[in-house]
Design an enzyme around this catalytic site. Structure first.
Site, short mmCIF file in Angstrom:
data_model
loop_
_atom_site.label_atom_id
_atom_site.label_comp_id
_atom_site.label_asym_id
_atom_site.label_seq_id
_atom_site.Cartn_x
_atom_site.Cartn_y
_atom_site.Cartn_z
N TYR A 156 2.74 6.00 0.57
CA TYR A 156 1.95 4.80 0.78
C TYR A 156 2.72 3.81 1.65
O TYR A 156 2.20 3.25 2.61
CB TYR A 156 1.65 4.17 -0.58
CG TYR A 156 0.79 2.93 -0.56
CD1 TYR A 156 -0.56 2.99 -0.19
CD2 TYR A 156 1.30 1.69 -0.94
CE1 TYR A 156 -1.35 1.86 -0.20
CE2 TYR A 156 0.50 0.55 -0.96
CZ TYR A 156 -0.82 0.64 -0.59
OH TYR A 156 -1.61 -0.48 -0.60
N LYS A 160 1.62 2.26 5.27
CA LYS A 160 1.46 0.82 5.46
C LYS A 160 2.49 0.29 6.46
O LYS A 160 2.20 -0.62 7.24
CB LYS A 160 1.59 0.09 4.12
CG LYS A 160 0.41 0.34 3.17
CD LYS A 160 -0.91 -0.18 3.74
CE LYS A 160 -2.03 -0.21 2.71
NZ LYS A 160 -3.33 -0.62 3.30
#
Lengths: 251, 432
Positions: A156, A160
């Site tokens: 993740y 991001k």
């Protein structure tokens, strides 16, 4: 100050985006909402329609943003409906199961496609449109997780982080075209996406608080925005821990 | 996650699981039963609590679905609060036809407890203004209930304490208003007898009536208080300005701040507040929701919480009954901060378990002093039993089963409509 009258929201059924949409509608904006699940999207759009005045227009279209071939036509439909676009909020995303990603590259690729590749496809198209228009706001919900890789959620975080750095470059490119590029970096937010976590403690924020920060940042055309503000200081410290110490920490 | 509490913070019980609802089309959990919906935590006692199974948090169902500005028909999800509705509809000339004393209840909770307001003598209860609602059963079946559709489930769910399934959405008929302001007259009355004559007269003239009484006064002053009569104001050429000042009770005091001394002082001062027998404009927020300006006011009673005692007495015995209740309370010295007295109208409630019925309702708050308080409430129960009265489930943490069963004679019939997966601590308590 940017005027926020005609706005496209991607990932409109996410808790943060829905709260932001309500606040934008209360300020008189017209909205075009995109979400993956059509019945959830309908619920969100109907709510916003009730909250809007008779002069505002609110509608939406269900679409799976993983299918990047539809992005161009989605933007065309939104622009037609709104009669021009002042701002875009990109808020779709998933919180991957880190352990599942460690076990499967396919899973990792899917998460990166959802959280980064699809965003970058939209950003590529939007950047060119706004550059021609010489005005507008591009806001993207990234995350504090993109500031430094950690063992607990680096897939993740990597996705991001890619979005954050892409936006940094885009901001640099579009500054001369009068286009604001806003990177939103929320900390812990109490939403369905974080359903499995223990939410006690002072670090957890409500989606409506984060939404307020997003609307403010979009209006002001801020660059990197940590929400709530104290995450700026937390991440400043986390980014500056020397790697030889950081690698032994369990964060 | 911290276990949700009801408004009076008694009892403190923990369910096995807490499940947040976010969108209407979700299905109900098929394990960890019983299930029970929990809205905004404004009911008292244990109607919204369960010590086993799963609590379904409904605040995520907070979307409007449709609003017709011309007819005043509003449809919304069950976790929307009355405050959300008022913020949307008041500027457009509409109002809730029936509202309780706080606007922070959810629509689902207002329906499930069939709440009432100061205009009960004119418009009946909240349920009278519900056009239809959606009920999700644990079997997965979705029922749309209306007066002419699944009429039995319609009557069971209004005031049905959330036991017939999950109320997913509600459609209301709103009431037109011409102004957000109220025209309000207030009068001081010296004793109960004066209240009854004031009230008889006011009920024929005013759409909203209620009285606050000093429950510590005794003898010739027994039942003295302030009578408030109001109606929605017509359009005004000159309006005062209004800005709600909101405060928060930020801490849990270790002991209740409501004690013998503060009560006596408060009640005496409140009785002597300036009144306005000639009438004045008052904003609807301060008229209907005076306590909403102090967020978390329930914390003033400290960690041990408090009991609310709201009863109803039949018309024939109301005068003697209220007098006897006040005698008993004044003698105990455990007064109430705000005692509220109101007569209900004749309009029969729709729900099988609705509380409002012809008669007089008296609502009192008591600090929790453990045994002493429970003994006082037991002696009030005895007066109710004698008079054929009963207590309001939405405000109850301790009523004995017999008082519930005699006060809600349809309870056994109602039980046929309970969803097999739903139960509450309250229901188990009053039916076991």
């Amino acid at each position: 100050m940017n005027s926020l009258k005609r706005i496209i929201i991607f990932g409109a059924t996410s808790a943060i985006a829905e709260q932001t949409a309500r606040q934008l509608v209360a300020r008189g904006a017209s909205l075009f909402c995109v979400g993956r699940d059509s019945s959830k999207l309908d619920a969100v759009v109907h709510d916003l329609q009730v909250r809007a005045s008779s002069e505002q227009r609110v509608d939406g279209k269900a679409a799976d943003l993983l299918d990047v071939s539809h992005h161009e036509s989605l933007l065309d439909a939104a622009e037609d409906f709104l009669g021009g676009v002042d701002a875009v909020l990109i808020a779709h995303g998933t919180l991957p199961d880190q352990k599942a990603c460690e076990a499967s590259f396919e899973q990792t690729r899917k998460e990166i496609d959802t959280n980064a590749t699809s965003v970058i496809s939209l950003l590529t198209l939007l950047a060119n449109r706004f550059e021609r228009q010489r005005s507008g706001v591009i806001a993207v919900v990234s995350s504090v997780a993109g500031d430094r890789g950690r063992q607990s959620n680096y897939v993740y975080g990597a996705a991001k982080g890619m979005v954050s750095i892409f936006l940094q470059g885009l901001r640099n490119r579009l500054a001369r075209s009068n286009v604001s590029v806003v990177t939103i970096k929320p900390g812990f937010v109490d939403t369905p996406m974080t359903a499995g976590m223990d939410k006690s403690g002072p670090l957890w924020a409500k989606p409506e608080q984060v939404a307020e920060g997003i609307v403010k940042a979009m209006t002001k055309g801020s660059g990197d925005v940590y929400l709530p503000w104290f995450w700026y200081w937390i991440m400043l410290i986390i980014r500056h821990i020397p790697e030889f110490i950081f690698k032994r920490m369990s964060l | 996650m911290k276990s949700p509490l009801s408004w009076n913070r008694i009892p403190r019980v923990q369910p096995d699981k807490i499940h947040r609802l976010g969108y209407r089309q979700a299905t109900l959990p098929q394990e960890s039963w019983p299930l029970l919906a929990y809205g905004n935590g404004r009911s008292y006692g244990d109607v919204c609590l369960t010590e086993s199974g799963t609590l379904l948090l409904t605040r995520g169902l907070d979307r409007f679905m449709a609003f017709d500005r011309h007819s005043g028909v509003l449809r919304c999800e069950s976790g929307v609060t009355l405050a959300d509705i008022l913020a949307l509809v008041v500027p457009q000339g509409w109002f809730l036809p029936s509202t309780p004393g706080t606007r922070y209840v959810t629509v689902g909770g207002a329906l499930a407890n069939d709440v009432h307001g100061k205009n009960h003598h004119v418009v009946g209860t909240f349920g009278h203004h519900v056009r239809r609602f959606g009920l999700l059963r644990s079997s997965g079946e979705r029922m749309e209930c209306a007066p002419d559709r699944h009429e039995d489930y319609f009557r069971a769910t209004i005031g049905g304490l959330g036991l017939t399934g999950l109320i997913e959405w509600v459609e209301l008929q709103l009431m037109p208003i011409q102004s957000p302001w109220m025209w309000v007259e207030s009068r001081r009355f010296g004793n109960l007898e004066e209240f009854w004559s004031l009230n008889r007269d006011a009920e024929t003239k005013w759409s909203y009536t209620v009285a606050w009484i000093d429950c510590l006064a005794s003898g010739s002053k027994r039942g003295r208080g302030i009578f408030l009569a109001g109606q929605h104001a017509p359009p005004q050429a000159n309006l005062p300005s209004f800005k709600e000042r909101s405060r928060r009770m930020a801490i849990d005091p270790p002991v209740s701040l409501i004690n013998h001394l503060s009560l006596r002082a408060f009640n005496a001062l409140y009785y002597r507040q300036p009144v306005n027998p000639c009438g004045a404009l008052q904003h609807y927020q301060s008229y209907f929701y005076p306590l909403d300006t102090i967020q978390d006011w329930n914390r003033i009673y400290g960690r041990k919480g408090f009991f609310q005692y709201q009863c109803v007495l039949p018309p024939s015995v109301a005068q003697d009954g209220v007098a006897e209740l006040l005698n008993t309370i004044a003698a105990s010295g455990q007064g109430s901060f705000l005692a509220v007295l109101k007569t209900f109208g004749e309009k029969p409630s729709l729900g099988m378990l609705s509380f409002p019925r012809p008669g007089t309702t008296l609502a009192l708050d008591f600090s929790n002093h453990g045994e002493a308080t429970l003994r006082l409430l037991d002696s009030l129960d005895a007066i109710l039993r004698e008079a054929g009265g009963t207590l309001y489930p939405a405000k109850d943490a301790r009523m004995p089963a017999d008082l519930f069963q005699s006060g809600f004679p349809e309870w056994e019939r109602f039980a046929d409509y309970i969803d097999p997966a739903f139960s509450s601590r309250f229901w188990r308590r009053v039916t076991s």
